[in-house]
Design a protein around this motif. Structure first.
Motif, PDB file in Angstrom:
ATOM      1  N   ASN A 133      58.601  14.944  12.534  1.00 23.67           N
ATOM      2  CA  ASN A 133      57.850  14.143  13.490  1.00 23.67           C
ATOM      3  C   ASN A 133      57.445  12.791  12.910  1.00 23.67           C
ATOM      4  N   GLU A 134      57.716  12.588  11.655  1.00 25.76           N
ATOM      5  CA  GLU A 134      57.350  11.362  10.971  1.00 25.76           C
ATOM      6  C   GLU A 134      58.258  10.216  11.420  1.00 25.76           C
ATOM      7  N   VAL A 135      57.664   9.076  11.734  1.00 22.89           N
ATOM      8  CA  VAL A 135      58.439   7.890  12.093  1.00 22.89           C
ATOM      9  C   VAL A 135      58.447   6.965  10.876  1.00 22.89           C
ATOM     10  N   VAL A 136      59.647   6.621  10.411  1.00 32.40           N
ATOM     11  CA  VAL A 136      59.772   5.745   9.247  1.00 32.40           C
ATOM     12  C   VAL A 136      60.512   4.468   9.644  1.00 32.40           C
ATOM     13  N   SER A 137      60.312   3.426   8.878  1.00 34.02           N
ATOM     14  CA  SER A 137      60.999   2.162   9.126  1.00 34.02           C
ATOM     15  C   SER A 137      62.415   2.226   8.567  1.00 34.02           C
ATOM     16  N   THR A 138      63.248   1.273   8.963  1.00 29.99           N
ATOM     17  CA  THR A 138      64.624   1.246   8.447  1.00 29.99           C
ATOM     18  C   THR A 138      64.629   0.999   6.941  1.00 29.99           C
ATOM     19  N   SER A 139      63.712   0.166   6.447  1.00 23.79           N
ATOM     20  CA  SER A 139      63.683  -0.096   5.000  1.00 23.79           C
ATOM     21  C   SER A 139      63.282   1.159   4.229  1.00 23.79           C
ATOM     22  N   ASP A 140      62.313   1.940   4.749  1.00 21.19           N
ATOM     23  CA  ASP A 140      61.939   3.195   4.099  1.00 21.19           C
ATOM     24  C   ASP A 140      63.087   4.200   4.147  1.00 21.19           C
ATOM     25  N   ALA A 141      63.766   4.277   5.285  1.00 17.79           N
ATOM     26  CA  ALA A 141      64.895   5.202   5.422  1.00 17.79           C
ATOM     27  C   ALA A 141      66.005   4.837   4.442  1.00 17.79           C
ATOM     28  N   GLU A 142      66.300   3.555   4.340  1.00 16.07           N
ATOM     29  CA  GLU A 142      67.362   3.133   3.424  1.00 16.07           C
ATOM     30  C   GLU A 142      66.968   3.404   1.970  1.00 16.07           C
ATOM     31  N   ARG A 143      65.715   3.191   1.633  1.00 16.48           N
ATOM     32  CA  ARG A 143      65.224   3.457   0.281  1.00 16.48           C
ATOM     33  C   ARG A 143      65.364   4.947  -0.033  1.00 16.48           C
ATOM     34  N   GLN A 144      65.011   5.809   0.923  1.00 17.99           N
ATOM     35  CA  GLN A 144      65.133   7.248   0.716  1.00 17.99           C
ATOM     36  C   GLN A 144      66.597   7.660   0.545  1.00 17.99           C
ATOM     37  N   LEU A 145      67.473   7.109   1.363  1.00 18.48           N
ATOM     38  CA  LEU A 145      68.894   7.441   1.246  1.00 18.48           C
ATOM     39  C   LEU A 145      69.448   6.991  -0.104  1.00 18.48           C
ATOM     40  N   ASN A 146      69.107   5.786  -0.523  1.00 24.56           N
ATOM     41  CA  ASN A 146      69.615   5.266  -1.792  1.00 24.56           C
ATOM     42  C   ASN A 146      69.094   6.056  -2.991  1.00 24.56           C
ATOM     43  N   SER A 147      67.937   6.714  -2.844  1.00 23.75           N
ATOM     44  CA  SER A 147      67.398   7.519  -3.942  1.00 23.75           C
ATOM     45  C   SER A 147      67.842   8.983  -3.846  1.00 23.75           C
ATOM     46  N   GLY A 148      68.706   9.306  -2.877  1.00 19.69           N
ATOM     47  CA  GLY A 148      69.266  10.655  -2.781  1.00 19.69           C
ATOM     48  C   GLY A 148      68.497  11.609  -1.895  1.00 19.69           C
ATOM     49  N   GLN A 149      67.470  11.123  -1.201  1.00 18.91           N
ATOM     50  CA  GLN A 149      66.689  11.988  -0.321  1.00 18.91           C
ATOM     51  C   GLN A 149      67.360  12.097   1.048  1.00 18.91           C
ATOM     52  N   SER A 150      67.087  13.193   1.730  1.00 19.52           N
ATOM     53  CA  SER A 150      67.634  13.405   3.072  1.00 19.52           C
ATOM     54  C   SER A 150      66.669  12.850   4.115  1.00 19.52           C
ATOM     55  N   ILE A 151      67.225  12.251   5.158  1.00 21.01           N
ATOM     56  CA  ILE A 151      66.408  11.792   6.286  1.00 21.01           C
ATOM     57  C   ILE A 151      66.783  12.553   7.554  1.00 21.01           C
ATOM     58  N   ASP A 152      67.545  13.631   7.412  1.00 21.24           N
ATOM     59  CA  ASP A 152      67.933  14.442   8.570  1.00 21.24           C
ATOM     60  C   ASP A 152      66.684  14.921   9.299  1.00 21.24           C
ATOM     61  N   GLY A 153      66.676  14.765  10.617  1.00 20.27           N
ATOM     62  CA  GLY A 153      65.563  15.206  11.429  1.00 20.27           C
ATOM     63  C   GLY A 153      64.441  14.193  11.575  1.00 20.27           C
ATOM     64  N   LYS A 154      64.461  13.135  10.784  1.00 19.42           N
ATOM     65  CA  LYS A 154      63.405  12.129  10.871  1.00 19.42           C
ATOM     66  C   LYS A 154      63.662  11.177  12.031  1.00 19.42           C
ATOM     67  N   ILE A 155      62.603  10.548  12.482  1.00 21.99           N
ATOM     68  CA  ILE A 155      62.700   9.534  13.527  1.00 21.99           C
ATOM     69  C   ILE A 155      62.518   8.185  12.864  1.00 21.99           C
ATOM     70  N   ILE A 156      63.445   7.278  13.120  1.00 24.22           N
ATOM     71  CA  ILE A 156      63.430   5.962  12.496  1.00 24.22           C
ATOM     72  C   ILE A 156      63.141   4.904  13.548  1.00 24.22           C
ATOM     73  N   ASP A 157      62.211   4.003  13.214  1.00 24.52           N
ATOM     74  CA  ASP A 157      61.925   2.846  14.061  1.00 24.52           C
ATOM     75  C   ASP A 157      62.959   1.782  13.684  1.00 24.52           C
ATOM     76  N   VAL A 158      63.916   1.568  14.565  1.00 26.43           N
ATOM     77  CA  VAL A 158      65.051   0.693  14.278  1.00 26.43           C
ATOM     78  C   VAL A 158      64.858  -0.651  14.964  1.00 26.43           C
ATOM     79  N   GLU A 159      64.841  -1.714  14.157  1.00 25.47           N
ATOM     80  CA  GLU A 159      64.891  -3.058  14.727  1.00 25.47           C
ATOM     81  C   GLU A 159      66.355  -3.463  14.741  1.00 25.47           C
ATOM     82  N   ILE A 160      66.890  -3.709  15.913  1.00 30.74           N
ATOM     83  CA  ILE A 160      68.318  -3.951  16.087  1.00 30.74           C
ATOM     84  C   ILE A 160      68.687  -5.347  15.590  1.00 30.74           C
ATOM     85  N   LEU A 161      69.654  -5.394  14.653  1.00 32.09           N
ATOM     86  CA  LEU A 161      70.192  -6.672  14.188  1.00 32.09           C
ATOM     87  C   LEU A 161      71.427  -7.062  14.986  1.00 32.09           C
ATOM     88  N   ASN A 162      72.201  -6.048  15.416  1.00 34.75           N
ATOM     89  CA  ASN A 162      73.435  -6.294  16.171  1.00 34.75           C
ATOM     90  C   ASN A 162      73.868  -4.982  16.828  1.00 34.75           C
TER      91      ASN A 162
END
Length: 147
Positions: free
Chosen positions: A62-91
């Motif tokens: 149920n946690e909403v994370v930003s795209t920068s937090d999600a990317e940081r978690q992915l790059n450090s090997g953590q899973s973001i499956d099931g999380k809700i991401i607040d996405v600011e659309i670039l394109n």
């Protein structure tokens, strides 16, 4: 230009594209194997903490994370499956090879299960993650847009 030169350039281009695809495919397979090994070793090492980790995993859905937090978690090997991401659309690319591609973050590509119409650059959406893959230095994230 000489026809032979054009043929050589074409062959070299196809070779490079094929090698990049092969490397990217093997890289994501190796990352999946390493993640599985890491998960198994963590489960055996943390048997006493398994209840608390289950609780934190269920609360993170149920946690909403930003795209920068999600990317940081992915790059450090953590899973973001099931999380809700607040996405600011670039394109938004509506007809990519993998379907609609909502681009956000530095290397984040969101692929919704259903085509989303009327999305605009700068707009924010909530995206619930189903699965994540790494390919050619980018994250390919599948899921659903939630309201």
């Amino acid at each position: 230009m000489n026809k032979k030169l054009l043929i050589i350039i074409g062959i070299l281009t196809l070779t490079v594209v094929g090698l990049v695809g092969y490397i990217a495919g093997n890289q994501s397979d190796n990352e999946a194997k390493q993640a599985t090994k890491y998960t198994k070793s963590n489960k055996s090492a943390n048997n006493s903490n398994s209840t608390s980790s289950t609780i934190s995993t269920s609360s993170s859905t149920n946690e909403v994370v930003s795209t920068s937090d999600a990317e940081r978690q992915l790059n450090s090997g953590q899973s973001i499956d099931g999380k809700i991401i607040d996405v600011e659309i670039l394109n938004v690319v509506n007809a990519s090879e993998l379907g609609q591609n909502i681009q956000a973050g530095e290397h984040l590509n969101f692929y919704p299960a259903k085509q989303q119409y009327n999305l605009k650059t700068g707009e924010h959406i909530k995206f619930k993650v189903i699965s994540v893959k790494s390919a050619v230095g980018s994250w390919l994230i599948t899921g659903n847009v939630v309201k």
